[in-house]
Design a protein around this motif. Structure first.
Motif, PDB file in Angstrom:
ATOM      1  N   ILE A 108      -4.747 -40.659  36.290  1.00 25.79           N
ATOM      2  CA  ILE A 108      -4.509 -39.217  36.133  1.00 25.79           C
ATOM      3  C   ILE A 108      -3.286 -38.971  35.238  1.00 25.79           C
ATOM      4  CG2 ILE A 108      -5.642 -38.531  38.282  1.00 25.79           C
ATOM      5  CD1 ILE A 108      -2.885 -38.404  39.606  1.00 25.79           C
ATOM      6  N   SER A 109      -3.061 -39.899  34.305  1.00 25.26           N
ATOM      7  CA  SER A 109      -1.915 -39.781  33.400  1.00 25.26           C
ATOM      8  C   SER A 109      -1.968 -38.529  32.557  1.00 25.26           C
ATOM      9  CB  SER A 109      -1.824 -41.018  32.498  1.00 25.26           C
ATOM     10  OG  SER A 109      -1.696 -42.194  33.256  1.00 25.26           O
ATOM     11  N   ASN A 110      -3.176 -37.955  32.388  1.00 32.63           N
ATOM     12  CA  ASN A 110      -3.290 -36.731  31.592  1.00 32.63           C
ATOM     13  C   ASN A 110      -2.481 -35.588  32.195  1.00 32.63           C
ATOM     14  OD1 ASN A 110      -5.343 -36.777  33.747  1.00 32.63           O
ATOM     15  ND2 ASN A 110      -5.908 -34.765  32.957  1.00 32.63           N
ATOM     16  N   LEU A 111      -2.179 -35.658  33.503  1.00 34.00           N
ATOM     17  CA  LEU A 111      -1.335 -34.626  34.117  1.00 34.00           C
ATOM     18  C   LEU A 111       0.078 -34.646  33.539  1.00 34.00           C
ATOM     19  CD1 LEU A 111      -2.312 -34.905  37.903  1.00 34.00           C
ATOM     20  CD2 LEU A 111      -3.122 -33.240  36.220  1.00 34.00           C
ATOM     21  N   LEU A 112       0.493 -35.797  33.009  1.00 37.49           N
ATOM     22  CA  LEU A 112       1.848 -35.925  32.470  1.00 37.49           C
ATOM     23  C   LEU A 112       1.906 -35.775  30.961  1.00 37.49           C
ATOM     24  CD1 LEU A 112       3.052 -39.113  34.410  1.00 37.49           C
ATOM     25  CD2 LEU A 112       3.105 -36.737  35.166  1.00 37.49           C
ATOM     26  N   ASN A 113       0.804 -36.053  30.290  1.00 37.22           N
ATOM     27  CA  ASN A 113       0.847 -36.236  28.836  1.00 37.22           C
ATOM     28  C   ASN A 113       0.080 -35.197  28.035  1.00 37.22           C
ATOM     29  OD1 ASN A 113       2.317 -38.666  29.245  1.00 37.22           O
ATOM     30  ND2 ASN A 113       0.404 -39.751  29.680  1.00 37.22           N
TER      31      ASN A 113
END
Length: 462
Positions: A108-113
């Motif tokens: 779920i790295s898209n929440l940060l990037n």
């Protein structure tokens, strides 16, 4: 002064886990009914061992998350899952993985990037993670030299691009004089602990509390003259929004004779003193290597200190206060490490326990004098926890023929400490700093047996 009582039920995990060696373990208890042991090893992918509620080993999962040596690692547990956050500095890369009760991982790295959220997510520093109202929150800091302030951004990440909710707050900070010690997010309150030394050499401890919804900010300062605030800590009472803060006070390097003192203060929701500030002299009295203090009533938990010879000017000492995925084998599981196998006649050896009254004054002391290289009670590792409104301390005690047991200590009646020997498997090494309380009913503690790992569940019957 001690009295003895017994009442416990012990259960061990079923299923062999081979100790991979050379890394560190982290326990996440009650992940939607399951318990996870995560192994981090140098130049290896993390491994999750999944135990069910009956402590049966269900599965072993290798996470496809290579962790570099210079990587910051954070774990945060939420209601039904937990997240593993990693950050490398060069290049600056933030990764966030969601792990469910079965050990299944989702990136779920898209929440940060997300590019649309560039107002907050371009930080090159490691984010802080918080479980706030069973939701994931992030905190990022940036220093503004001209303003002599730190800007703190509190973010609730959301899946849709550009929809993450964030709040910006400022608090005073001078990089030349201040040190940031703690930042905590609790009950819509941002709590800051910092220490300072002014131009005259006076030491200052500052507590800053900001209401996220209204922006109202309160602050409180304490001065200690030449005495240095060492590892200040605060505990927040969610019931009445009061704050309990404590810190060791040590003399500056070069001064001799004075032993560390303990500073304590209890503050209300606007950071005004509820009762007079207390300072206890020489908490390591009686040649104590570790000092444990607790209030008899209304306790928020034990205060635990291990004498640090280096910090207090008597030589070198080995301590490990921060989680790193690459501790060496000898001290990989203990953030309150103490080495009883290197005996030095000049180093402290005793264990002291102090009972405080409601005014934070000494009410009773109990000292276990460990003579020579034999330790009746080991100064560390240890664990402290609160279960059903009682503050417990868990220590390692020496039995016969070099076998070890565990000893539970808690405040009793008539200024006694009640002690409960836990009749554990004496050949196990218990990773006490990893202890967790589950649903306010029982505790879980990981252990090592030769080259095997497992979990121990302890339920107290009264």
């Amino acid at each position: 002064m001690c009295q003895y009582t017994t009442a416990q039920k012990l259960q061990y995990s079923k299923g062999t886990v081979k100790d991979p060696g050379g890394g560190t373990l982290k326990l996440l208890a009650n992940v939607n009914g399951y318990h996870h042991l995560i192994y981090f090893g140098y130049a290896k992918k993390p491994v999750v061992y999944v135990f069910n509620n009956q402590l049966h080993l269900e599965s072993k999962k290798e996470l496809n998350i290579p962790i570099a040596e210079n990587c910051d690692v954070r774990l945060l547990q939420l209601k039904d899952y937990y997240v593993l956050y990693t950050h490398t500095d060069r290049p600056s890369v933030h990764r966030l993985m969601k792990i469910n009760r079965d050990g299944v991982t989702t990136d779920i790295s898209n929440l940060l990037n997300k590019p649309a959220d560039s107002l907050w997510n371009r930080s090159k520093a490691t984010f802080q993670l918080f479980n706030h109202n069973d939701s994931l929150y992030l905190i990022a800091h940036s220093y503004h030299e001209q303003l002599k302030q730190i800007k703190t951004i509190i973010v609730k990440p959301k899946a849709d691009p550009g929809t993450s909710a964030f709040t910006q707050l400022f608090f005073p900070f001078d990089f030349g004089y201040d040190q940031l010690k703690e930042v905590t997010l609790l009950k819509n309150q941002l709590l800051i602990v910092k220490t300072s030394k002014d131009e005259e050499g006076k030491n200052i401890l500052s507590i800053i509390k900001t209401d996220i919804a209204t922006g109202n900010q309160f602050s409180k300062q304490f001065e200690s003259g030449k005495y240095v605030y060492h590892n200040p800590t605060l505990r927040y009472n969610t019931a009445d929004s009061s704050v309990f803060v404590y810190s060791l006070l040590r003399t500056p390097f070069g001064y001799r004779g004075a032993r560390p003192e303990l500073f304590m203060a209890r503050l209300n929701n606007t950071l005004n003193e509820i009762s007079p500030v207390q300072t206890l002299p020489n908490i390591f009295h009686g040649n104590a290597a570790s000092a444990f203090l607790v209030e008899k009533k209304h306790s928020s938990g034990w205060m635990c200190f291990t004498y640090d010879l280096q910090s207090f000017g008597r030589g070198s000492r080995l301590t490990a206060n921060q989680f790193s995925p690459y501790m060496d084998e000898a001290r990989r599981f203990s953030d309150n490490y103490y080495n009883p196998f290197v005996y030095d006649e000049n180093q402290p050896t005793a264990v002291s326990m102090t009972l405080l009254n409601n005014h934070l004054e000494r009410k009773a002391d109990s000292i276990v004098k460990n003579n020579g290289n034999y330790y009746k009670i080991h100064p560390a590792p240890y664990a402290q926890f609160v279960l059903q409104n009682t503050a417990y301390l868990l220590l390692t005690e020496e039995l016969v023929a070099k076998k070890k047991g565990l000893l539970l200590v808690y405040p009793g009646e008539n200024n006694y400490f009640e002690t409960v020997p836990l009749r554990v498997q004496s050949n196990y090494d218990f990773l006490l700093p990893q202890l967790q309380v589950v649903e306010n009913k029982y505790i879980l503690v990981p252990y090592i047996d030769k080259k095997e790992l497992g979990l121990m569940k302890v339920t107290f019957t009264n």
